[in-house]
Design a protein around this motif. Structure first.
Motif, PDB file in Angstrom:
ATOM      1  N   SER A   1       0.870  -1.167   0.000  1.00 45.28           N
ATOM      2  CA  SER A   1       0.000   0.000   0.000  1.00 45.28           C
ATOM      3  C   SER A   1       0.908   1.217   0.000  1.00 45.28           C
ATOM      4  CB  SER A   1      -0.939   0.014   1.206  1.00 45.28           C
ATOM      5  OG  SER A   1      -0.230   0.276   2.389  1.00 45.28           O
ATOM      6  N   LEU A   2       0.480   2.277  -0.678  1.00 44.33           N
ATOM      7  CA  LEU A   2       1.310   3.462  -0.844  1.00 44.33           C
ATOM      8  C   LEU A   2       0.520   4.713  -0.506  1.00 44.33           C
ATOM      9  CD1 LEU A   2       2.780   2.768  -4.390  1.00 44.33           C
ATOM     10  CD2 LEU A   2       3.952   2.423  -2.241  1.00 44.33           C
ATOM     11  N   ASP A   3       1.239   5.756  -0.094  1.00 40.00           N
ATOM     12  CA  ASP A   3       0.694   7.097  -0.070  1.00 40.00           C
ATOM     13  C   ASP A   3       0.770   7.554  -1.522  1.00 40.00           C
ATOM     14  OD1 ASP A   3       0.512   9.881  -0.131  1.00 40.00           O
ATOM     15  OD2 ASP A   3       1.375  10.091   1.865  1.00 40.00           O
TER      16      ASP A   3
ATOM     17  N   PHE B   1       6.867   6.577  -0.634  1.00 44.58           N
ATOM     18  CA  PHE B   1       7.339   6.209   0.708  1.00 44.58           C
ATOM     19  C   PHE B   1       8.000   7.448   1.285  1.00 44.58           C
ATOM     20  CE2 PHE B   1       7.945   2.322  -1.889  1.00 44.58           C
ATOM     21  CZ  PHE B   1       6.960   1.564  -1.325  1.00 44.58           C
TER      22      PHE B   1
ATOM     23  N   SER C   1       8.936  -0.287   3.840  1.00 44.52           N
ATOM     24  CA  SER C   1       8.889   1.160   4.017  1.00 44.52           C
ATOM     25  C   SER C   1       9.176   1.513   5.467  1.00 44.52           C
ATOM     26  CB  SER C   1       7.505   1.681   3.625  1.00 44.52           C
ATOM     27  OG  SER C   1       7.387   3.039   3.959  1.00 44.52           O
TER      28      SER C   1
ATOM     29  N   GLU D   1       7.929   4.191   6.677  1.00 39.80           N
ATOM     30  CA  GLU D   1       6.704   4.889   7.086  1.00 39.80           C
ATOM     31  C   GLU D   1       5.785   3.922   7.822  1.00 39.80           C
ATOM     32  OE1 GLU D   1       4.874   8.584   7.196  1.00 39.80           O
ATOM     33  OE2 GLU D   1       6.737   8.098   6.171  1.00 39.80           O
TER      34      GLU D   1
ATOM     35  N   ASP E   1       2.591   4.116   8.689  1.00 35.20           N
ATOM     36  CA  ASP E   1       1.213   3.945   8.225  1.00 35.20           C
ATOM     37  C   ASP E   1       1.123   3.472   6.776  1.00 35.20           C
ATOM     38  OD1 ASP E   1       2.113   6.317   7.185  1.00 35.20           O
ATOM     39  OD2 ASP E   1       0.243   7.394   7.502  1.00 35.20           O
ATOM     40  N   ILE E   2       2.261   3.105   6.180  1.00 36.13           N
ATOM     41  CA  ILE E   2       2.271   2.546   4.828  1.00 36.13           C
ATOM     42  C   ILE E   2       2.681   1.087   4.935  1.00 36.13           C
ATOM     43  CG2 ILE E   2       3.364   2.612   2.570  1.00 36.13           C
ATOM     44  CD1 ILE E   2       3.711   5.596   2.905  1.00 36.13           C
ATOM     45  N   GLU E   3       1.777   0.221   4.579  1.00 36.40           N
ATOM     46  CA  GLU E   3       2.064  -1.215   4.659  1.00 36.40           C
ATOM     47  C   GLU E   3       2.712  -1.663   3.361  1.00 36.40           C
ATOM     48  OE1 GLU E   3      -0.308  -5.380   5.261  1.00 36.40           O
ATOM     49  OE2 GLU E   3      -1.161  -3.561   6.074  1.00 36.40           O
ATOM     50  N   PHE E   4       4.019  -1.756   3.378  1.00 36.40           N
ATOM     51  CA  PHE E   4       4.770  -2.234   2.231  1.00 36.40           C
ATOM     52  C   PHE E   4       5.832  -3.178   2.753  1.00 36.40           C
ATOM     53  CE2 PHE E   4       7.924  -2.335  -1.085  1.00 36.40           C
ATOM     54  CZ  PHE E   4       7.182  -2.299  -2.237  1.00 36.40           C
TER      55      PHE E   4
END
Length: 132
Positions: free
Chosen positions: A77-79, A84, A108, A110, A112-115
């Motif tokens: 998932s990405l912003d 990232f 990532s 980050e 709150d970014i699920e990667f």
């Protein structure tokens, strides 16, 4: 610089071309210009595997690097605006006794970014050098 990256195909050419201050995955992974998922034929074992391709750029958009992740599994998932924002990390887990198809871990910074992707092989290419 590119920590845990010695076993990545094409890393030596990247080290020669990129300025030293950009030889960190977290600096390149902030801007994701393209993301592709496709199935390809793995000629070594005559099997179909998935490949994730990402086009990463530096903050000034002067350098672009294409990252290929072969036989990839995991969560993405990405912003969509920032990619990232805190950057990308790659770990080579081959010394930990993991299975071949989970040799590399790409994730990532980050929260709150699920990667979180695991893959068997990574290849990198410098695809664009604008100016300078």
């Amino acid at each position: 610089m590119f920590n845990n990256s010695d076993n990545i195909e094409g890393i030596e050419a990247l080290k020669k071309e990129l300025p030293e201050e950009l030889q960190c995955w977290y600096k390149l992974g902030r801007h994701v210009e393209e993301l592709h998922y496709k199935h390809i034929l793995n000629e070594e074992c005559n099997d179909i595997i998935c490949c994730i391709e990402m086009l990463l750029t530096d903050p000034q958009y002067k350098y672009s690097v294409k990252l290929f992740m072969y036989n990839a599994i995991g969560d993405i998932s990405l912003d969509m605006i920032n990619g990232f924002y805190s950057g990308l990390a790659i770990d080579d887990l081959s010394d930990t006794g993991v299975e071949k198809h989970t040799r590399f871990h790409i994730y990532s910074f980050e929260q709150d970014i699920e990667f979180s992707i695991y893959c068997e092989k990574i290849k990198v290419e410098l695809v664009k050098h604008v100016g300078g």
